[in-house]
Design an enzyme around this catalytic site. Sequence first.
Site, short mmCIF file in Angstrom:
data_model
loop_
_atom_site.label_atom_id
_atom_site.label_comp_id
_atom_site.label_asym_id
_atom_site.label_seq_id
_atom_site.Cartn_x
_atom_site.Cartn_y
_atom_site.Cartn_z
N GLN A 169 2.34 -6.43 -3.61
CA GLN A 169 2.69 -6.55 -2.19
C GLN A 169 3.99 -5.76 -1.92
O GLN A 169 4.15 -4.69 -2.48
CB GLN A 169 2.80 -8.01 -1.75
CG GLN A 169 1.47 -8.74 -1.67
CD GLN A 169 1.03 -9.30 -2.99
OE1 GLN A 169 1.83 -9.78 -3.78
NE2 GLN A 169 -0.25 -9.26 -3.27
N LYS B 241 2.40 2.22 -5.24
CA LYS B 241 3.12 1.75 -6.44
C LYS B 241 2.32 2.04 -7.72
O LYS B 241 2.89 2.44 -8.74
CB LYS B 241 3.39 0.25 -6.32
CG LYS B 241 4.30 -0.10 -5.15
CD LYS B 241 4.57 -1.59 -5.07
CE LYS B 241 3.35 -2.38 -4.62
NZ LYS B 241 2.96 -2.10 -3.21
N GLY C 281 -3.72 -4.75 -4.89
CA GLY C 281 -4.61 -3.68 -5.32
C GLY C 281 -3.83 -2.40 -5.55
O GLY C 281 -3.40 -1.76 -4.61
N HIS C 282 -3.60 -2.06 -6.82
CA HIS C 282 -2.89 -0.83 -7.14
C HIS C 282 -3.91 0.22 -7.58
O HIS C 282 -4.55 0.08 -8.62
CB HIS C 282 -1.86 -1.09 -8.25
CG HIS C 282 -0.72 -1.95 -7.79
ND1 HIS C 282 0.29 -2.37 -8.63
CD2 HIS C 282 -0.41 -2.45 -6.58
CE1 HIS C 282 1.16 -3.10 -7.95
NE2 HIS C 282 0.74 -3.16 -6.70
N ASP D 213 0.82 -1.22 0.00
CA ASP D 213 0.00 0.00 0.00
C ASP D 213 0.85 1.27 0.00
O ASP D 213 0.42 2.31 0.49
CB ASP D 213 -0.95 0.02 1.21
CG ASP D 213 -1.83 -1.21 1.29
OD1 ASP D 213 -2.46 -1.53 0.28
OD2 ASP D 213 -1.88 -1.85 2.36
#
Length: 423
Positions: free
Chosen positions: A224, A14, A38-39, A11
Amino acid sequence: MDIVLGLQWGDEGKGKFIDLISENYDITARFNGGANAGHSIERNGKRITLKMIPSGIFMKEVQNVIGTGTVLDPVSFKKEILNLHTFEPAIQPEKNIIISLKAHLVLPTYKLLDIFMEESSDYTTIGTTRNGIAQAYSNKILRQNLRVGDMFLPDFQSRVQHILKRDYKMLEDKGMVALPALEPVIEEFFDAIDFLKKFNCTETEIYLNNALSDGKKILAEGSQATMLDIDHGTYPYVTSSSATAAGACSGLGISPKKMGDIYGIAKAYCTRVGNGAFPTEILDEFGDELRMKGNEFGSNTGRPRRIGWLDIPALKYAVMINGVTQLVLTKADVLSGLKSVAVCTHYELEDGTIETVSGALPHHAKPVLKWMAGWKADFSSIKNRSELPEELTDFLIYLETELEIPVSYLSIGPGRDQILKMK
């Protein structure tokens, strides 16, 4: 090949950074993880969270590769593509997404097995996203899984049905409650497989290496983060894949000799979702306030993130094992207005101190905090680094000195363009 990866517990921002710089590349390539990542990317005042799709998808001329080191859930992938079409109808992902034939598949029962293990007292509760990622990787290592290329084989359907029925029987025998009916699950999966076949599935290792030979530029995208790496993170509270720079090479099939810049993303403080060690965690009301101010809720799960001060020893470790060449610092704007901010400089043990830690930090280690002057600024109006508050500049210089790498980019807000190029 340049690499972008997280240096903390995920988080870090990125997706935003990759979206910003991907226009300078011909290819963006995901090398690990699955729909558990989740980007988040903001465009035209709207926000979308990409899970499997590489973050260069919005650049018309950029090809986006889902590499061999990933695990792909066909059902989740279909939903993500359809959501992308709704978010920006002009995008044609079928033309600029390339999928490795060797990427492993996430079958529907893997999510159910994740849920069962998380809720059963017979197993360690990890705090996973319950997306079946660990099950896919474990079956990969056991050599019991199916890969993307298998969906073109004549016996693929029977092999899938055999695995699903076997898993269902095991879950029923173990007494899992609220088990959905099997037939609709099978139907949804094969419908998603038919959808997946519309995409270019190929030997991405050959495609990527040929691209490099032709002088094209590749940006490898990690999901991650380092402290969640299966080998080097805070085991067992980690992800199931390699989230380091070395993982980019193995996950994409590209030689380490071809690595260029390695961009490490870190927040000006730390966050973590799920269980596991978090020595600098802030457990009082201030932590709650910072969570709300920074909107620190998982982009994939919506779970509230745990909040802590910046951990310099852990950051040194992440920089070391990844060979980071440039630091991208995010969320400094969230700390604006504080009279003072803290960083953990080292840890104290009964028999001495630790200045560089790994994922195996002893539980009785005590973090030692260094307090620095806080900063106050209207970050929305800052256009270049000379306008930064003196206190923030001192903070950045301190990080550069401790980590021995430059802070090359500074995020100054959630917007796509709210990032300063520092060097």
